[in-house]
Design an enzyme around this catalytic site. Structure first.
Site, PDB file in Angstrom:
ATOM      1  N   LYS A 174     -35.807  83.544 -25.119  1.00 45.25           N
ATOM      2  CA  LYS A 174     -36.294  85.001 -24.284  1.00 45.25           C
ATOM      3  C   LYS A 174     -35.434  86.279 -24.064  1.00 45.25           C
ATOM      4  O   LYS A 174     -34.707  86.724 -23.936  1.00 45.25           O
ATOM      5  CB  LYS A 174     -36.472  84.944 -22.410  1.00 45.25           C
ATOM      6  N   GLY A 232     -26.197  87.085 -14.645  1.00 41.66           N
ATOM      7  CA  GLY A 232     -25.612  84.895 -14.723  1.00 41.66           C
ATOM      8  C   GLY A 232     -25.773  85.533 -13.387  1.00 41.66           C
ATOM      9  O   GLY A 232     -25.735  83.977 -13.496  1.00 41.66           O
ATOM     10  N   GLU A 249     -22.609  83.643 -21.270  1.00 42.42           N
ATOM     11  CA  GLU A 249     -21.751  84.885 -21.829  1.00 42.42           C
ATOM     12  C   GLU A 249     -22.211  86.112 -21.128  1.00 42.42           C
ATOM     13  O   GLU A 249     -23.071  86.547 -21.552  1.00 42.42           O
ATOM     14  CB  GLU A 249     -22.396  84.511 -23.243  1.00 42.42           C
ATOM     15  N   CYS A 283     -20.091  93.723 -25.888  1.00 41.63           N
ATOM     16  CA  CYS A 283     -19.713  92.498 -24.734  1.00 41.63           C
ATOM     17  C   CYS A 283     -18.355  93.062 -25.180  1.00 41.63           C
ATOM     18  O   CYS A 283     -17.536  93.295 -24.161  1.00 41.63           O
ATOM     19  CB  CYS A 283     -20.294  91.121 -24.589  1.00 41.63           C
ATOM     20  N   GLU A 381     -17.421  97.223 -15.937  1.00 40.42           N
ATOM     21  CA  GLU A 381     -18.743  98.377 -17.875  1.00 40.42           C
ATOM     22  C   GLU A 381     -19.169  99.036 -17.909  1.00 40.42           C
ATOM     23  O   GLU A 381     -20.506  98.378 -17.019  1.00 40.42           O
ATOM     24  CB  GLU A 381     -19.119  96.123 -17.812  1.00 40.42           C
TER      25      GLU A 381
HETATM   26  P1  NAD Z   1     -28.868  91.953 -18.550  1.00 37.85           P
HETATM   27  O1  NAD Z   1     -28.533  91.279 -17.994  1.00 37.85           O
HETATM   28  O2  NAD Z   1     -29.674  93.053 -17.715  1.00 37.85           O
HETATM   29  O3  NAD Z   1     -30.444  91.224 -19.354  1.00 37.85           O
HETATM   30  C1  NAD Z   1     -30.379  90.230 -20.443  1.00 37.85           C
HETATM   31  C2  NAD Z   1     -31.645  89.199 -20.589  1.00 37.85           C
HETATM   32  O4  NAD Z   1     -31.602  88.591 -19.006  1.00 37.85           O
HETATM   33  C3  NAD Z   1     -32.393  89.669 -21.112  1.00 37.85           C
HETATM   34  O5  NAD Z   1     -33.630  89.102 -22.102  1.00 37.85           O
HETATM   35  C4  NAD Z   1     -32.959  89.866 -19.588  1.00 37.85           C
HETATM   36  O6  NAD Z   1     -34.710  90.284 -19.654  1.00 37.85           O
HETATM   37  C5  NAD Z   1     -33.404  88.982 -18.672  1.00 37.85           C
HETATM   38  N1  NAD Z   1     -33.143  88.844 -17.640  1.00 37.85           N
HETATM   39  C6  NAD Z   1     -32.928  90.467 -17.126  1.00 37.85           C
HETATM   40  N2  NAD Z   1     -32.974  89.791 -15.429  1.00 37.85           N
HETATM   41  C7  NAD Z   1     -33.131  88.119 -15.490  1.00 37.85           C
HETATM   42  C8  NAD Z   1     -33.502  87.601 -14.135  1.00 37.85           C
HETATM   43  N3  NAD Z   1     -33.516  87.708 -12.871  1.00 37.85           N
HETATM   44  N4  NAD Z   1     -33.641  85.952 -14.455  1.00 37.85           N
HETATM   45  C9  NAD Z   1     -33.617  85.449 -15.649  1.00 37.85           C
HETATM   46  N5  NAD Z   1     -33.175  86.363 -16.788  1.00 37.85           N
HETATM   47  C10 NAD Z   1     -33.518  87.777 -16.770  1.00 37.85           C
HETATM   48  O7  NAD Z   1     -27.927  92.396 -19.654  1.00 37.85           O
HETATM   49  P2  NAD Z   1     -27.793  93.631 -20.307  1.00 37.85           P
HETATM   50  O8  NAD Z   1     -28.254  94.843 -20.257  1.00 37.85           O
HETATM   51  O9  NAD Z   1     -29.244  92.749 -21.568  1.00 37.85           O
HETATM   52  O10 NAD Z   1     -27.105  93.187 -21.880  1.00 37.85           O
HETATM   53  C11 NAD Z   1     -25.608  94.052 -21.611  1.00 37.85           C
HETATM   54  C12 NAD Z   1     -24.216  92.571 -20.465  1.00 37.85           C
HETATM   55  O11 NAD Z   1     -24.561  91.843 -21.914  1.00 37.85           O
HETATM   56  C13 NAD Z   1     -23.924  93.460 -20.437  1.00 37.85           C
HETATM   57  O12 NAD Z   1     -23.061  93.092 -19.553  1.00 37.85           O
HETATM   58  C14 NAD Z   1     -22.436  92.965 -22.617  1.00 37.85           C
HETATM   59  O13 NAD Z   1     -21.728  92.841 -21.482  1.00 37.85           O
HETATM   60  C15 NAD Z   1     -23.696  91.005 -21.708  1.00 37.85           C
HETATM   61  N6  NAD Z   1     -23.514  91.372 -23.122  1.00 37.85           N
HETATM   62  C16 NAD Z   1     -22.402  89.666 -23.053  1.00 37.85           C
HETATM   63  C17 NAD Z   1     -21.937  89.052 -24.335  1.00 37.85           C
HETATM   64  C18 NAD Z   1     -21.207  87.964 -25.008  1.00 37.85           C
HETATM   65  O14 NAD Z   1     -21.601  87.552 -26.048  1.00 37.85           O
HETATM   66  N7  NAD Z   1     -20.659  87.373 -23.545  1.00 37.85           N
HETATM   67  C19 NAD Z   1     -23.634  89.473 -26.082  1.00 37.85           C
HETATM   68  C20 NAD Z   1     -23.867  90.929 -25.439  1.00 37.85           C
HETATM   69  C21 NAD Z   1     -24.307  91.047 -24.474  1.00 37.85           C
END
Ligand code: NAD
Length: 480
Positions: A174, A232, A249, A283, A381
């Protein structure tokens, strides 16, 4: 405007509701494409397709050497289509074209790297006594779910899908609602290979809808979630309902720690590089800067000097820094600058969006000095090109500052003293440590993941395969 469908069971399908989501080019806010808004019913279909594929092949029937061959083929079709993939990634996400090309290459490398590993996933024999033969096998989980963020859609999809497939799982991906196009393109390319029907599926849609349905689905076996800490947490709760294993992650507030004996020119260059990469929406962004007091003023001057020379513009013009991904992300940055004001943060450079640029989603490279290590700008962050700087006098102070957030993803140490580097690298709470370099996102070979609220489990490197397999122990009694 191009209209996409989802990829379930080797077929292109609409959402069961018929609803679509639009995605915009953040450089000019024009609608770029639309794709299906998956419902729980669609997610269920994708999980069923993956389950049927797993049971048909039992993850083992595509012999490892064949898996390896298919993964190499995927790497090569990605490379053959690098121009289209890079351009789409840039238009959809906003990143400079050079970065998008690098992401395409890294995506290909994941398939190649784990393709090479597919026939080397070994068990162990364990000595018990002369009447027992005890050994372990590493088996695939079954169906793995991959929830991908918007900042590196191609890389993040490949990073977890390639090892999952190498280990013999079948997958449902997804992508994020802001950037789903290139994951669908990958599906198009995978369709051209011999990967059996249902082994790779993509559902597009909102996190709270499709993501929630996927992470709470009872028939998936493992979830890899890459995204923010709040999401998460919610995914972890969903996983707990059905006792599913999980790789998380999450975010970071990673420090570059600069000592007076470092090569300061090089360190300053990297501090800016690791901040502006992907407009700070990484990230592993070096979003904190800890500088030895004796060189603080000199070093911050170098950093702001480099920041002022950063070229900024639409990703397609391939400047050094592009726009942020969405209006929502820009609002977050603008709001944090209000918080900075309230907290009495010193803004040394930047701190606002750049006026007069096409979409208004461009933000200045920014250097701030928060009042305290506990202030929100020092702890949270921001996900933008904003670095929070602090000074330290002793090694112990540097360590205390480095470990003063809940996160623990990456640490950069800049020094010419090997003892300083080793002393700190043994003590920092961090999944990765870089000495006199900084690998924001690089290196498919290096195990990567978080400590603390940055998550758990490891991606990249052979370590990653442990998270897409489960160990079975077989104990055989030998009699005569
Ligand atoms: P997000 O948590 O908003 O979304 C990530 C994914 O989760 C998207 O596909 C989103 O549609 C989905 N999602 C949202 N709500 C959900 C729910 N209730 N249940 C299941 N899935 C859901 O994050 P973002 O804004 O897309 O990304 C930014 C974040 O990701 C930052 O905190 C960044 O640090 C982190 N990140 C971490 C890594 C790593 O490897 N550690 C890599 C890239 C990004």
């Amino acid at each position: 405007m191009k209209s996409f469908k989802m990829f379930i069971g080797n077929k292109w399908v609409e959402s069961s509701s018929g609803k679509m989501i639009e995605t915009k080019n953040p450089a000019n806010m024009e609608v770029l494409a639309k794709f299906p808004r998956a419902t729980a019913t669609d997610v269920d279909k994708a999980v069923q397709a993956a389950r049927e594929a797993f049971e048909a092949t039992e993850g083992r029937e595509i012999i490892p050497a064949e898996r390896s061959r298919i993964l190499f083929k995927i790497a090569s079709v990605i490379r053959e289509n690098k121009d289209e993939l890079a351009e789409l990634e840039t238009l959809d996400m906003g990143k400079p074209l050079t970065q998008a090309y690098a992401d395409v290459e890294v995506a290909a490398r994941y398939f190649e790297y784990f393709g090479g590993a597919a026939d080397k996933i070994l068990g162990e024999t364990i000595p018990i006594n002369s009447e027992m033969l005890d050994y372990t096998v590493r088996e695939p989980f079954g169906v793995t779910a991959h929830i991908v963020p918007w900042n590196y859609p191609l890389q993040m999809t490949a990073r977890s899908v390639a090892p999952a497939l190498a280990a013999g799982n079948t997958v449902v991906v997804k992508p994020a609602e802001d950037t789903s196009i290139t994951t669908l393109k990958i599906a198009e390319l995978i369709k051209q290979t011999d990967l059996p029907t249902g082994v790779f599926n993509v559902v597009t849609g909102y996190g709270y809808e499709a993501g929630d349905a996927l992470s709470s689905h009872p028939d998936i076996d493992h979830i890899t979630f890459t995204g923010s800490v709040p999401t998460g947490t919610s995914v972890m709760k969903n996983a707990a309902k059905h006792i599913k294993s999980l790789t998380l992650e999450l975010g970071g507030k990673s420090p570059n720690i600069v000592f007076a004996d470092a090569n300061l020119e090089e360190a300053a260059d990297w501090v800016v590089r690791t901040l502006i990469q992907n407009t700070g929406q990484t990230c592993t962004a070096g979003s904190r800067l800890l500088v030895e007091k004796s060189i603080k003023d000199e070093f911050l001057e170098k950093v702001t000097g480099i920041m002022s020379r950063v070229t900024i513009g639409p990703g397609i013009e391939d400047k050094q820094m592009g726009p942020v991904v969405s209006e929502k992300q820009m609002d977050t940055l603008v709001n944090y600058m209000k918080v900075a004001d309230e907290e009495g943060t010193e803004i040394i450079r930047g701190g606002k969006s750049i006026e007069g640029m096409t979409s208004g989603l461009f933000f200045e490279p920014t250097l701030v000095i928060p009042k305290s290590k506990d202030s929100r700008l020092a702890q949270e962050e921001l996900f933008g090109p904003v670095v929070a700087a602090f000074e330290f006098e002793t090694l112990e102070e540097a360590l205390e500052l480095a470990n003063s957030t809940d996160y623990g993803l990456v640490t950069g140490i800049w020094t010419s003293n090997i003892n300083t580097a080793l002393w700190l690298s043994q003590r920092v709470r961090s999944g990765q440590v870089f000495v006199n370099n900084y690998g924001a996102g690089g290196g498919v070979e290096m195990p990567f993941g978080g400590q603390g609220k940055s998550g758990f489990g490891r991606e990249k490197g052979l370590e990653s395969l442990k998270h897409y397999t489960q160990v079975k122990n077989v104990a055989i009694k030998i009699s005569r």
